[in-house]
Write a protein that holds these residues in place. Structure first.
Motif, mmCIF file in Angstrom:
data_model
loop_
_atom_site.group_PDB
_atom_site.id
_atom_site.type_symbol
_atom_site.label_atom_id
_atom_site.label_comp_id
_atom_site.label_asym_id
_atom_site.label_seq_id
_atom_site.Cartn_x
_atom_site.Cartn_y
_atom_site.Cartn_z
ATOM 1 N N GLN A 100 -28.373 1.710 8.190
ATOM 2 C CA GLN A 100 -28.532 2.688 7.184
ATOM 3 C C GLN A 100 -29.535 3.652 7.302
ATOM 4 O O GLN A 100 -29.778 4.843 6.968
ATOM 5 N N CYS A 160 -23.968 1.242 -3.168
ATOM 6 C CA CYS A 160 -24.550 1.397 -1.959
ATOM 7 C C CYS A 160 -25.480 2.444 -1.881
ATOM 8 O O CYS A 160 -25.337 3.790 -2.224
ATOM 9 N N LEU A 161 -26.722 2.248 -1.060
ATOM 10 C CA LEU A 161 -27.728 3.464 -1.101
ATOM 11 C C LEU A 161 -27.225 4.379 -0.160
ATOM 12 O O LEU A 161 -27.641 5.760 -0.409
ATOM 13 N N HIS A 210 -21.767 -7.416 2.013
ATOM 14 C CA HIS A 210 -21.856 -6.044 1.992
ATOM 15 C C HIS A 210 -22.882 -5.417 3.284
ATOM 16 O O HIS A 210 -22.588 -4.678 3.977
ATOM 17 N N GLU A 211 -24.157 -6.107 3.206
ATOM 18 C CA GLU A 211 -24.893 -5.692 4.433
ATOM 19 C C GLU A 211 -24.622 -6.186 5.722
ATOM 20 O O GLU A 211 -24.717 -5.208 6.637
ATOM 21 N N HIS A 225 -22.141 -3.597 7.125
ATOM 22 C CA HIS A 225 -23.146 -2.421 7.690
ATOM 23 C C HIS A 225 -23.129 -2.612 9.128
ATOM 24 O O HIS A 225 -23.258 -1.427 9.908
#
Ligand code: NI
Length: 170
Positions: free
Chosen positions: A51, A92-93, A134-135, A138
């Motif tokens: 990210q 999510c950022l 979730h991470e 990514h």
């Protein structure tokens, strides 16, 4: 420490697959510290290196209420997953102001290196389990909205692109 820019969906760089960290050295520790500052600054509970446009397997998470329990996962692996699944609204950022339910394993066992390069294993459940999954997605180039229907995803893309345009104008 410094705050890093967070890529926003649908930036194609969010779909790059991260490679393993070869050595947990000062460069990686600086990245970890910057990622923690970025995550706390953005009021997120997790951030993957992908990210911030660094394509190495590094994750930071803090699901504590007081935001004082940072977890650093380097080269994380899931070594066990519960059959039981859970569906909780995720955000999510990289996809601000979008929340939706995604299927996740209720419990996972995680193996990773910590900030000092030490191998650790732990069981995660609840929000921590969801954040880890979730991470880790990514790092594989997958954003949570990709679990949603094509129609929803198109709407989200349109909304994100409009948001970026509006922000560019001010
Ligand atoms: Ni995210």
């Amino acid at each position: 420490m410094s705050q890093l820019d967070i890529l926003r969906y649908p930036d194609p760089r969010l779909h790059k697959v991260a490679g393993p960290v070869v050595a947990v050295d000062d460069r990686i520790r600086r990245l970890v510290d910057d990622m923690l500052e970025t995550m706390y600054g953005a009021e997120g509970v997790g951030l993957a290196a992908t990210q911030v446009d660094v394509h190495e397997r590094v994750i930071v998470i803090d699901t504590s209420d007081a935001h004082d329990e940072p977890i650093v996962l380097i080269n994380p692996e899931l070594i066990a997953r519960s059959e039981e699944m859970t569906f909780v609204d995720e955000g999510c950022l990289s996809v601000p102001e979008v929340y939706d339910k995604v299927p996740r394993h209720a419990r996972v066992r995680v193996r990773a290196l910590d900030r000092s390069g030490q191998a650790r294993e732990f069981d995660a459940e609840g929000l921590l389990s969801i954040a880890v999954q979730h991470e880790m997605d990514h790092l594989l180039g997958k954003v949570f909205v990709e679990y949603l229907s094509p129609l929803k995803r198109t709407r989200i893309k349109t909304r994100m692109l409009k948001k970026s345009r509006d922000e560019a104008r001010v």
